[in-house]
Design an enzyme around this catalytic site. Structure first.
Site, PDB file in Angstrom:
ATOM      1  N   TYR A 151       0.822  -1.220   0.000  1.00 52.36           N
ATOM      2  CA  TYR A 151       0.000   0.000   0.000  1.00 52.36           C
ATOM      3  C   TYR A 151       0.852   1.265   0.000  1.00 52.36           C
ATOM      4  O   TYR A 151       0.381   2.336  -0.366  1.00 52.36           O
ATOM      5  CB  TYR A 151      -0.929   0.035   1.221  1.00 52.36           C
ATOM      6  CG  TYR A 151      -1.961  -1.072   1.251  1.00 52.36           C
ATOM      7  CD1 TYR A 151      -2.370  -1.697   0.083  1.00 52.36           C
ATOM      8  CD2 TYR A 151      -2.520  -1.484   2.439  1.00 52.36           C
ATOM      9  CE1 TYR A 151      -3.298  -2.711   0.108  1.00 52.36           C
ATOM     10  CE2 TYR A 151      -3.463  -2.503   2.476  1.00 52.36           C
ATOM     11  CZ  TYR A 151      -3.842  -3.116   1.302  1.00 52.36           C
ATOM     12  OH  TYR A 151      -4.768  -4.120   1.329  1.00 52.36           O
ATOM     13  N   LYS A 183       3.675 -15.276   2.337  1.00 50.72           N
ATOM     14  CA  LYS A 183       3.618 -15.991   1.051  1.00 50.72           C
ATOM     15  C   LYS A 183       5.062 -16.208   0.623  1.00 50.72           C
ATOM     16  O   LYS A 183       5.504 -15.762  -0.443  1.00 50.72           O
ATOM     17  CB  LYS A 183       2.823 -15.122   0.058  1.00 50.72           C
ATOM     18  CG  LYS A 183       2.535 -15.762  -1.271  1.00 50.72           C
ATOM     19  CD  LYS A 183       1.409 -16.766  -1.235  1.00 50.72           C
ATOM     20  CE  LYS A 183       1.219 -17.389  -2.587  1.00 50.72           C
ATOM     21  NZ  LYS A 183       0.347 -18.576  -2.592  1.00 50.72           N
ATOM     22  N   ASP A 190      -2.715 -18.214   1.562  1.00 45.76           N
ATOM     23  CA  ASP A 190      -3.856 -18.888   0.935  1.00 45.76           C
ATOM     24  C   ASP A 190      -4.389 -19.984   1.847  1.00 45.76           C
ATOM     25  O   ASP A 190      -5.614 -20.165   1.993  1.00 45.76           O
ATOM     26  CB  ASP A 190      -3.502 -19.431  -0.466  1.00 45.76           C
ATOM     27  CG  ASP A 190      -2.087 -19.965  -0.556  1.00 45.76           C
ATOM     28  OD1 ASP A 190      -1.317 -19.820   0.416  1.00 45.76           O
ATOM     29  OD2 ASP A 190      -1.739 -20.545  -1.600  1.00 45.76           O
ATOM     30  N   ASP A 202      -5.251  -7.037   5.936  1.00 50.66           N
ATOM     31  CA  ASP A 202      -6.467  -6.325   5.541  1.00 50.66           C
ATOM     32  C   ASP A 202      -7.553  -7.349   5.173  1.00 50.66           C
ATOM     33  O   ASP A 202      -8.691  -7.297   5.643  1.00 50.66           O
ATOM     34  CB  ASP A 202      -6.111  -5.449   4.323  1.00 50.66           C
ATOM     35  CG  ASP A 202      -7.197  -4.463   3.957  1.00 50.66           C
ATOM     36  OD1 ASP A 202      -8.232  -4.438   4.643  1.00 50.66           O
ATOM     37  OD2 ASP A 202      -7.005  -3.725   2.969  1.00 50.66           O
ATOM     38  N   ASP A 228     -10.817  -8.980   7.776  1.00 53.16           N
ATOM     39  CA  ASP A 228     -12.232  -8.860   7.388  1.00 53.16           C
ATOM     40  C   ASP A 228     -12.886 -10.237   7.352  1.00 53.16           C
ATOM     41  O   ASP A 228     -14.031 -10.412   7.772  1.00 53.16           O
ATOM     42  CB  ASP A 228     -12.362  -8.203   6.011  1.00 53.16           C
ATOM     43  CG  ASP A 228     -12.677  -6.721   6.122  1.00 53.16           C
ATOM     44  OD1 ASP A 228     -12.303  -6.126   7.164  1.00 53.16           O
ATOM     45  OD2 ASP A 228     -13.279  -6.166   5.186  1.00 53.16           O
TER      46      ASP A 228
END
Ligand code: NAD
Length: 356
Positions: free
Chosen positions: A135, A190, A222, A246, A250
Site C-alpha cells: 500500500y 507468502k 492462501d 487487511d 475482514d
C-alpha cells in the site's frame, strides 16, 4: 487522560455518542474533545483531515474514531476523499500495529454463517502491520510497458516492500500479545513466492528466539484464508503484513456474525492509539437510529486497556456488553427470533445501566 473524539460520517456520529455515554459513567478523569474528520471535515474545511483535527489527535493520549466515508465523495480527487483521513492519522501518528480481535459471543453463535460448533468460544487476535507493504511501497504508478507479456500496452504497478526494523517491531508486538494469551503465534506470509515474505519469515524466526515461552508457526496466506473458515479456533494470535492482514481480518470478523460487534485498535511505539469499530460508515443505515454501537463501545474498552492503562474499567465495559446480550437485547444486525430488538440509543443506554 486526553481523548480526541472523531465521530466522522454516516453512523459514526451515532455510535460514538453511545461510546461517550459509556465512558462518562466510569468516573475516570477523562478529558474528551471532539473534532471533524472525513466527509464532515471536507464539507466544513475543504479537507478530510484538517490541521486542527490532526493536531488534536497528535496531542491526545488516544483517539476514539467513528467511521468515515460516503459514496457521494467517490468522485473527489483521491487526496480529498474521506478515507484519506485514516491514512493521514496512521502515518502522522506512526500507528503501525493494528489489533483486531474476532470474538464469538455465546449469545450470538447463530449469527455466524459457519456451523455453531466451529465458532462457539472463538477468540482470536489478528495483528496486522499497518504502515508498510504494497500500500505504501514506491515506485508505483502507470506507464506504457516496454517488456512483459504485452509490450506497448498500458500497465500499472505497485511495490511490495518491508524493511527489517518494520518487521521486527510488529513481531515484538505479536509475541508480547501472545504472552498475555495462550502463548502461540501464527505468522502468515507468502514466502514460497515473495522475497518480502521470506524476509518477514526470517525476522519472525529470529525475534521468536527472544520469546522462548511462545510457540511460533508459519502459514501461507492462501492456506490461512482456508483454515480461517475450516477450523478458526486453531488460531490464537495471527500476525501478518498490511495487505494480507487487511483481507484476513475482514474474513475473520465475519466469522463472528456481525461486523457491528468488532472493535479495533491501532497503536504506535509510544502506546498512543486510534480506536475504532472494524466497520465503515454504513451510509445505507445512517440516520435511522438502528446501527449497532457495541463495536465502538468495545473499542473504547480497548482504548482504556492499551492507551490509558485502565484494565479494570475495560473489563467492566466488556462485562456490561456481555450482560446486555445475555438480557436478549439486540440491534437489527444481530436480531433473531426470541430476542428484543433495540435502537442504537437504547443499546447504549442498556450498557450504561449495566455499568451502574
Ligand atoms: P460498511 O462497513 O460501512 O457497511 C457494510 C454493511 O454492514 C452495510 O450493510 C452496513 O449497513 C452494515 N453495518 C456496518 N456497520 C454496522 C453497524 N454498526 N450496525 C449495523 N450494521 C452495520 O462498509 P461499506 O458499505 O463497504 O462502506 C461504506 C463507507 O464506509 C465507504 O465510504 C467506505 O469507504 C467507508 N469505510 C470506512 C471505514 C473506516 O472509517 N475505517 C472502514 C471501511 C469502510
Amino acid at each position: 487522560m486526553k481523548i480526541a473524539v472523531l465521530p466522522g460520517d454516516g453512523i459514526g456520529t451515532e455510535i460514538v455518542a453511545e461510546a461517550i455515554k459509556v465512558l462518562q459513567v466510569l468516573d475516570l478523569p477523562l478529558e474528551m474533545e471532539s473534532a471533524l474528520v472525513g466527509g464532515a471535515a471536507y464539507e466544513a474545511h475543504g479537507h478530510p483531515l484538517p490541521e486542527s483535527t490532526l493536531k488534536l489527535a497528535m496531542d491526545s493520549d488516544a483517539v476514539l474514531f467513528g467511521a468515515v466515508g460516503d459514496w457521494k465523495y467517490d468522485k473527489l480527487d483521491r487526496p480529498l476523499r474521506p478515507e484519506q483521513a485514516i491514512l493521514g492519522l496512521r502515518k502522522n501518528m506512526g500507528l503501525f500495529a493494528n489489533f483486531r480481535p474476532a470474538i464469538c459471543y455465546a449469545q450470538l453463535v447463530d449469527a455466524s454463517s459457519l456451523k455453531p460448533e466451529l465458532i462457539a468460544g472463538l477468540d482470536i487476535l489478528i495483528i496486522r502491520e499497518l504502515t508498510g507493504d504494497i500500500y505504501f511501497g514506491q515506485p508505483r504508478g502507470r506507464r506504457i510497458a516496454t517488456d512483459g507479456h504485452f509490450p506497448g500496452a498500458e500497465e500499472a504497478f505497485d511495490t511490495m516492500r518491508y524493511s527489517r526494523p518494520e518487521i521486527e517491531r510488529i513481531a515484538h508486538v505479536a509475541f508480547q500479545a501472545a504472552q498475555k494469551r495462550s502463548k502461540r503465534v501464527t505468522s502468515v506470509d507468502k514466502n514460497n513466492v515473495l522475497e518480502t515474505s521470506q524476509l518477514w519469515k526470517d525476522v519472525l524466526v529470529e525475534i521468536g528466539q527472544q520469546y522462548t515461552d511462545v510457540a511460533l508457526d508459519h502459514m501461507l496466506v492462501d492456506n490461512a484464508a482456508m483454515q480461517l473458515v475450516k477450523a478458526p479456533k486453531k488460531f490464537d494470535v495471527l500476525v501478518t503484513g498490511n495487505m494480507f492482514g487487511d483481507i484476513l481480518s475482514d474474513e475473520a470478523s465475519m466469522l463472528t456474525g456481525s461486523i457491528g460487534m468488532l472493535p479495533s485498535a491501532s497503536l504506535n511505539s509510544k502506546g498512543q492509539g486510534l480506536y475504532e469499530p472494524s466497520h465503515g460508515s454504513a451510509p445505507d443505515i445512517a440516520g435511522k437510529g438502528i446501527a449497532n454501537p457495541l463495536a465502538t463501545i468495545l473499542s473504547a474498552a480497548m482504548m482504556l486497556r492499551f492507551s490509558l492503562n485502565q484494565e479494570a474499567a475495560a473489563q467492566r465495559i466488556e462485562a456490561a456488553v456481555q450482560k446486555v446480550l445475555q438480557q436478549g437485547l439486540r440491534t437489527a444486525d444481530i436480531y433473531s427470533e426470541g430476542t428484543t430488538k433495540v435502537s442504537t440509543v437504547e443499546m447504549g443506554d442498556a450498557v450504561v445501566k449495566a455499568l451502574i
